[in-house]
Write an enzyme that holds these catalytic residues in place. Structure first.
Site, PDB file in Angstrom:
ATOM      1  N   LYS A 168     138.557-110.154 -55.765  1.00  0.00           N
ATOM      2  CA  LYS A 168     138.758-108.475 -56.230  1.00  0.00           C
ATOM      3  C   LYS A 168     139.781-108.256 -55.921  1.00  0.00           C
ATOM      4  O   LYS A 168     140.400-107.954 -54.776  1.00  0.00           O
ATOM      5  CB  LYS A 168     137.424-107.767 -55.748  1.00  0.00           C
ATOM      6  CG  LYS A 168     137.730-106.480 -56.654  1.00  0.00           C
ATOM      7  CD  LYS A 168     137.017-105.292 -55.873  1.00  0.00           C
ATOM      8  CE  LYS A 168     138.299-104.589 -54.642  1.00  0.00           C
ATOM      9  NZ  LYS A 168     139.250-104.173 -55.608  1.00  0.00           N
ATOM     10  N   GLY A 224     138.445-102.295 -43.440  1.00  0.00           N
ATOM     11  CA  GLY A 224     137.885-103.537 -42.749  1.00  0.00           C
ATOM     12  C   GLY A 224     136.500-103.157 -42.120  1.00  0.00           C
ATOM     13  O   GLY A 224     135.788-103.890 -41.967  1.00  0.00           O
ATOM     14  N   GLU A 241     141.792-109.582 -42.274  1.00  0.00           N
ATOM     15  CA  GLU A 241     143.618-109.484 -41.822  1.00  0.00           C
ATOM     16  C   GLU A 241     143.789-108.030 -42.126  1.00  0.00           C
ATOM     17  O   GLU A 241     143.880-107.528 -43.417  1.00  0.00           O
ATOM     18  CB  GLU A 241     144.254-110.183 -42.973  1.00  0.00           C
ATOM     19  CG  GLU A 241     143.899-111.653 -42.656  1.00  0.00           C
ATOM     20  CD  GLU A 241     144.762-112.137 -41.603  1.00  0.00           C
ATOM     21  OE1 GLU A 241     145.480-111.446 -40.646  1.00  0.00           O
ATOM     22  OE2 GLU A 241     144.943-113.527 -41.282  1.00  0.00           O
ATOM     23  N   CYS A 275     152.215-106.050 -43.916  1.00  0.00           N
ATOM     24  CA  CYS A 275     151.570-105.904 -42.966  1.00  0.00           C
ATOM     25  C   CYS A 275     151.974-105.932 -41.540  1.00  0.00           C
ATOM     26  O   CYS A 275     151.971-105.249 -40.940  1.00  0.00           O
ATOM     27  CB  CYS A 275     150.323-106.688 -43.180  1.00  0.00           C
ATOM     28  SG  CYS A 275     150.466-108.281 -43.495  1.00  0.00           S
ATOM     29  N   GLU A 373     150.558 -96.286 -38.976  1.00  0.00           N
ATOM     30  CA  GLU A 373     151.069 -97.004 -39.888  1.00  0.00           C
ATOM     31  C   GLU A 373     151.600 -96.486 -41.191  1.00  0.00           C
ATOM     32  O   GLU A 373     151.033 -96.034 -42.098  1.00  0.00           O
ATOM     33  CB  GLU A 373     150.087 -98.033 -40.277  1.00  0.00           C
ATOM     34  CG  GLU A 373     150.880 -99.189 -41.140  1.00  0.00           C
ATOM     35  CD  GLU A 373     149.776-100.183 -41.748  1.00  0.00           C
ATOM     36  OE1 GLU A 373     148.718 -99.969 -42.127  1.00  0.00           O
ATOM     37  OE2 GLU A 373     150.245-101.303 -41.756  1.00  0.00           O
TER      38      GLU A 373
END
Ligand code: NAD
Length: 467
Positions: A168, A224, A241, A275, A373
């Site tokens: 996906k 996540g 990840e 990332c 982030e």
């Protein structure tokens, strides 16, 4: 000359949601988004195809993946064109062609990494072997920042180990997800790799499907955590990840001009939408001004603009949501009195999600631009006087994907590296990855490894044969 837009036209739907180029706002194609019902159909097909795929020899699966890597190389320019138009990254530099070349390299690596049977005990009275068996159907969920290569990182090892995959792509980069799968499928038997399109509800349905034995998830920490919760009822295996907030620490003996370019690309690769990009930089007071000046000089030289223009090295942000995050964090830093060295003044009347390359100096470690982030082209540079304090700050976040130490003394840098809580710590670089070297996060950046032999083991079930 080949038609580099041919693949984009091939994967674009006749009707559905219009997809726009993030640099120009121009319509580039359409996507018919799927629903959770489509997941059930795709998983059913993958489950049906799996025993046949697993029954092939390792040699045959490796050969199919090698042919898939050849197909990526044949279509490299078309793939680069799709990702540049949809994601925004530049064709040139560390952009779209670089991503396409990486796809071929990682698929080849997944095909060629040896994973022999391990003989654990070999004595007259006992012989024990460790084998790695397929799991079954693997669900693979990707983000929008490196949409082709992350799909390859998930799909290729899973296929090598005899699993079939339902992938996906992010709803922000669906055309790219369809494009890379279409190219891989030129070399794979039917049903082995299927794509379901859609947003979070489709990803959630994939995670919850009882026939999915393993989920490879790359995305934010927040999502996540949802994946962990949704998979609990199935006890699915997970590779997570997740996000990062990588620190770079410059040591007092570093040469500012020698490290400036490495610092720049460590932070600004793919416009910071990476990332394991460097997301905060700690610099000692003794060389602070020199490092900031050297970094500003490199920053000024890097051209930003439409990705298709061969002269550009950085493009726009991929979407409005991310643009808003970066803008909020920089505006907050300015309001706190941090110093804007360069950038920080987006032209809100311009077309496209462009945000200028921004360096923010003399910023407090507690500022949200440091603590969150940013995932964009705005680097906070924090001054330190005590190295112990810098190490403490580097470790004082929930995430731990990458980190870096910059010094003329490798041993000294390695000693500091050992104290940083991150899955990878680079010395005098930030971000280089290698298909032979395992990659994964510490703390909330996730668990499980990708790449190398560890990456193959992660998409299989270990089985001991004892006797
Ligand atoms: P995201 O978490 O918003 O989305 C990732 C994927 O998850 C998308 O395909 C999305 O549709 C899907 N999704 C959303 N809700 C879901 C749910 N409830 N269940 C299942 N799937 C769901 O992340 P993003 O904004 O696309 O990506 C950016 C983030 O990804 C950043 O935090 C970045 O650091 C991280 N990232 C990590 C790595 C790594 O290797 N560690 C690599 C790239 C990006």
């Amino acid at each position: 000359m080949e038609d580099r837009a041919a693949l984009l036209a091939r994967v674009s739907a006749d009707s559905g949601t219009e997809i726009k180029d993030p640099a120009t706002g121009e319509a580039i194609g359409r996507v018919a988004f799927g629903t959770p019902t489509d997941v059930a159909v795709a998983v059913e097909a993958a489950a049906k195809a799996q025993p046949g795929w697993a029954a092939l020899s390792d040699e045959d699966r490796r050969a199919a993946l090698m042919r898939a890597a050849d197909a990526i190389e044949e279509h490299a320019e078309e793939l680069a064109y799709v990702v540049s138009r949809e994601q925004g990254k530049t064709m040139n530099g560390l952009g779209a062609r670089y991503e396409a070349a990486g796809c071929a390299a990682w698929v080849r690596a997944a095909a060629s990494t040896p994973l022999p049977v391990e003989v654990l005990v070999d004595e007259p009275a006992s012989h024990v072997e460790l084998h790695y068996r397929p799991i079954g159907v693997v669900g693979a969920i990707t983000p929008w920042n490196w949409p082709m290569i992350i799909a390859c990182w998930q799909v290729a090892p899973a296929l090598r180990m005899g699993n079939t995959v339902v992938q996906k792509p992010s709803e922000y980069t669906t055309l790219t997800g369809l494009a890379i799968a279409a190219v891989l499928n030129e070399a794979l038997p039917p049903g082995v790799l299927t794509v379901v399109t859609g947003a979070g509800d489709v990803g959630d349905a994939l995670v919850r499907d009882r026939r999915v034995g393993k989920v490879m998830f790359t995305g934010s920490v927040k999502t996540g955590m949802k994946v962990v919760a949704a998979s609990a009822g199935n006890l699915s295996r997970l590779t997570l990840e997740l996000g990062g907030n990588d620190a770079g620490i410059v040591l007092p003996d570093a040469d500012p001009r020698a490290i400036a370019e490495g610092l720049f690309w460590g932070a600004f690769i793919n416009n910071g939408q990476t990332c394991a990009a460097m997301k905060r930089l700690y610099v000692p007071d003794t060389i602070y001004d020199d490092v900031v000046d050297a970094l500003a000089a490199v920053t000024a030289k890097i051209p930003m603009g439409v990705g298709l223009d061969e002269d550009n090295a950085l493009g726009p942000l991929q979407n409005q949501m991310q643009w808003n995050v970066v803008n909020r964090l920089v505006e907050d830093a300015k309001a706190r009195g941090a110093r804007v060295v360069t950038g920080g003044d987006p032209d809100t009347s311009a077309t496209g999600y462009f945000y200028p390359k921004t360096l923010i100096a003399d910023i407090d470690n507690s500022a949200p631009l440091v603590q969150e982030e940013q995932f964009g082209p705005a680097l906070p540079i924090i001054r330190y006087t005590d190295l112990e304090q810098a190490i403490e700050w580097a470790n004082a976040v929930d995430v731990g994907l990458g980190a870096s130490v910059w010094s003329a003394d490798r041993d000294e840098a390695a000693a500091i590296a050992a104290r940083l809580q991150a899955g990878t710590v680079w010395i005098n670089a930030h971000g280089p990855i290698d298909p032979r070297v395992p990659f994964g996060g510490a703390k909330h950046s996730g668990y499980g490894l990708e790449f190398g032999v560890e990456g193959l083991k992660a998409v299989s079930v270990p089985q001991v044969i004892n006797g």
